[in-house]
Design a protein around this motif. Sequence first.
Motif, mmCIF file in Angstrom:
data_model
loop_
_atom_site.group_PDB
_atom_site.id
_atom_site.type_symbol
_atom_site.label_atom_id
_atom_site.label_comp_id
_atom_site.label_asym_id
_atom_site.label_seq_id
_atom_site.Cartn_x
_atom_site.Cartn_y
_atom_site.Cartn_z
ATOM 1 N N SER A 71 0.824 -1.202 0.000
ATOM 2 C CA SER A 71 0.000 0.000 0.000
ATOM 3 C C SER A 71 0.859 1.252 0.000
ATOM 4 C CB SER A 71 -0.896 0.015 1.238
ATOM 5 O OG SER A 71 -1.606 1.230 1.316
ATOM 6 N N ASN A 72 0.474 2.215 -0.801
ATOM 7 C CA ASN A 72 1.091 3.534 -0.743
ATOM 8 C C ASN A 72 0.317 4.455 0.191
ATOM 9 O OD1 ASN A 72 3.170 2.967 -2.519
ATOM 10 N ND2 ASN A 72 1.949 3.509 -4.304
ATOM 11 N N ALA A 73 -0.893 4.044 0.562
ATOM 12 C CA ALA A 73 -1.753 4.879 1.400
ATOM 13 C C ALA A 73 -1.445 4.714 2.885
ATOM 14 C CB ALA A 73 -3.219 4.537 1.138
ATOM 15 N N GLN A 74 -1.035 3.524 3.277
ATOM 16 C CA GLN A 74 -0.793 3.249 4.692
ATOM 17 C C GLN A 74 0.515 2.468 4.833
ATOM 18 O OE1 GLN A 74 -2.625 4.213 7.464
ATOM 19 N NE2 GLN A 74 -0.926 3.340 8.618
ATOM 20 N N THR A 75 1.530 3.104 5.375
ATOM 21 C CA THR A 75 2.813 2.444 5.579
ATOM 22 C C THR A 75 2.615 1.202 6.433
ATOM 23 O OG1 THR A 75 3.969 4.558 5.446
ATOM 24 C CG2 THR A 75 5.153 2.741 6.487
ATOM 25 N N GLY A 76 3.218 0.123 5.997
ATOM 26 C CA GLY A 76 3.142 -1.131 6.735
ATOM 27 C C GLY A 76 2.054 -2.069 6.259
ATOM 28 N N ASP A 77 1.205 -1.612 5.339
ATOM 29 C CA ASP A 77 0.121 -2.446 4.837
ATOM 30 C C ASP A 77 0.419 -2.942 3.424
ATOM 31 O OD1 ASP A 77 -1.327 -2.054 7.136
ATOM 32 O OD2 ASP A 77 -2.839 -0.751 6.220
ATOM 33 N N ALA A 78 -0.083 -4.128 3.131
ATOM 34 C CA ALA A 78 -0.115 -4.669 1.778
ATOM 35 C C ALA A 78 -1.503 -5.280 1.596
ATOM 36 C CB ALA A 78 0.969 -5.717 1.573
ATOM 37 N N TRP A 79 -1.950 -5.315 0.352
ATOM 38 C CA TRP A 79 -3.293 -5.802 0.040
ATOM 39 C C TRP A 79 -3.251 -6.957 -0.945
ATOM 40 C CZ3 TRP A 79 -8.141 -4.151 1.667
ATOM 41 C CH2 TRP A 79 -8.151 -3.024 2.484
ATOM 42 N N ILE A 80 -4.060 -7.970 -0.688
ATOM 43 C CA ILE A 80 -4.354 -8.976 -1.706
ATOM 44 C C ILE A 80 -5.496 -8.387 -2.523
ATOM 45 C CG2 ILE A 80 -5.288 -11.270 -2.170
ATOM 46 C CD1 ILE A 80 -3.868 -12.239 0.374
ATOM 47 N N LEU A 81 -5.206 -8.061 -3.773
ATOM 48 C CA LEU A 81 -6.215 -7.448 -4.639
ATOM 49 C C LEU A 81 -7.095 -8.475 -5.328
ATOM 50 C CD1 LEU A 81 -4.191 -4.579 -6.360
ATOM 51 C CD2 LEU A 81 -5.576 -4.500 -4.277
ATOM 52 N N SER A 82 -6.530 -9.640 -5.607
ATOM 53 C CA SER A 82 -7.318 -10.658 -6.289
ATOM 54 C C SER A 82 -6.712 -12.031 -6.032
ATOM 55 C CB SER A 82 -7.368 -10.379 -7.796
ATOM 56 O OG SER A 82 -8.325 -11.210 -8.425
ATOM 57 N N LEU A 83 -7.600 -13.002 -5.901
ATOM 58 C CA LEU A 83 -7.224 -14.397 -5.705
ATOM 59 C C LEU A 83 -8.283 -15.234 -6.390
ATOM 60 C CD1 LEU A 83 -5.757 -16.804 -4.320
ATOM 61 C CD2 LEU A 83 -7.128 -16.325 -2.292
ATOM 62 N N ALA A 84 -7.867 -16.114 -7.264
ATOM 63 C CA ALA A 84 -8.815 -16.995 -7.952
ATOM 64 C C ALA A 84 -8.194 -18.371 -8.111
ATOM 65 C CB ALA A 84 -9.184 -16.423 -9.323
ATOM 66 N N VAL A 85 -9.018 -19.380 -7.916
ATOM 67 C CA VAL A 85 -8.613 -20.769 -8.113
ATOM 68 C C VAL A 85 -9.609 -21.404 -9.072
ATOM 69 C CG1 VAL A 85 -8.286 -23.023 -7.004
ATOM 70 C CG2 VAL A 85 -7.525 -20.934 -5.839
ATOM 71 N N ALA A 86 -9.087 -22.124 -10.058
ATOM 72 C CA ALA A 86 -9.948 -22.797 -11.029
ATOM 73 C C ALA A 86 -10.913 -23.734 -10.308
ATOM 74 C CB ALA A 86 -9.091 -23.573 -12.023
ATOM 75 N N THR A 87 -12.129 -23.795 -10.793
ATOM 76 C CA THR A 87 -13.176 -24.587 -10.155
ATOM 77 C C THR A 87 -12.732 -26.025 -9.923
ATOM 78 O OG1 THR A 87 -14.840 -23.183 -11.196
ATOM 79 C CG2 THR A 87 -15.597 -25.292 -10.341
#
Length: 155
Positions: free
Chosen positions: A66-82
Amino acid sequence: MPLDQLPIHFAQKTDLADIHQLEKTIFGEPCYPAFFFKQAFDCWPKGLLVAKQDSSLLGYLLWVESNAQTGDAWILSLAVATQARGKGIARGLINHAIATARGESNGVIKRLLLTVAPNNLVALSLYQSMEFIILTNENDYFSPGEARLILALKL
């Protein structure tokens, strides 16, 4: 192939079309467009992870600091095939993201955050089993009526 031998690695340019196809298959429309994955690949090469067996894409995860909050990271997307669900692929991708975030940030990243639809009980159960905690519920996270729980994992 046993899960502990499933290769999870940083995406290659040749994976981008498959990542986008999986995104469309799992999330439908609207979803991230193909150009977004190319830009993610260019901007965050160590944040775009793939799980593959032979040449088949089983899942992907995109995380960013994250550039908005020091110390944070975000998982933006996660997908697993059906056809690959229930085999620990999502857990493996998340664990790889955690290890990468810890290693790449030299301790700067303190939390990994993500959002999930409140009715996605399978994903919510997975995240909570990995010690993510619910921070808040936003009723209109993406747009009116699109609620998301925001979860965090202390690294």
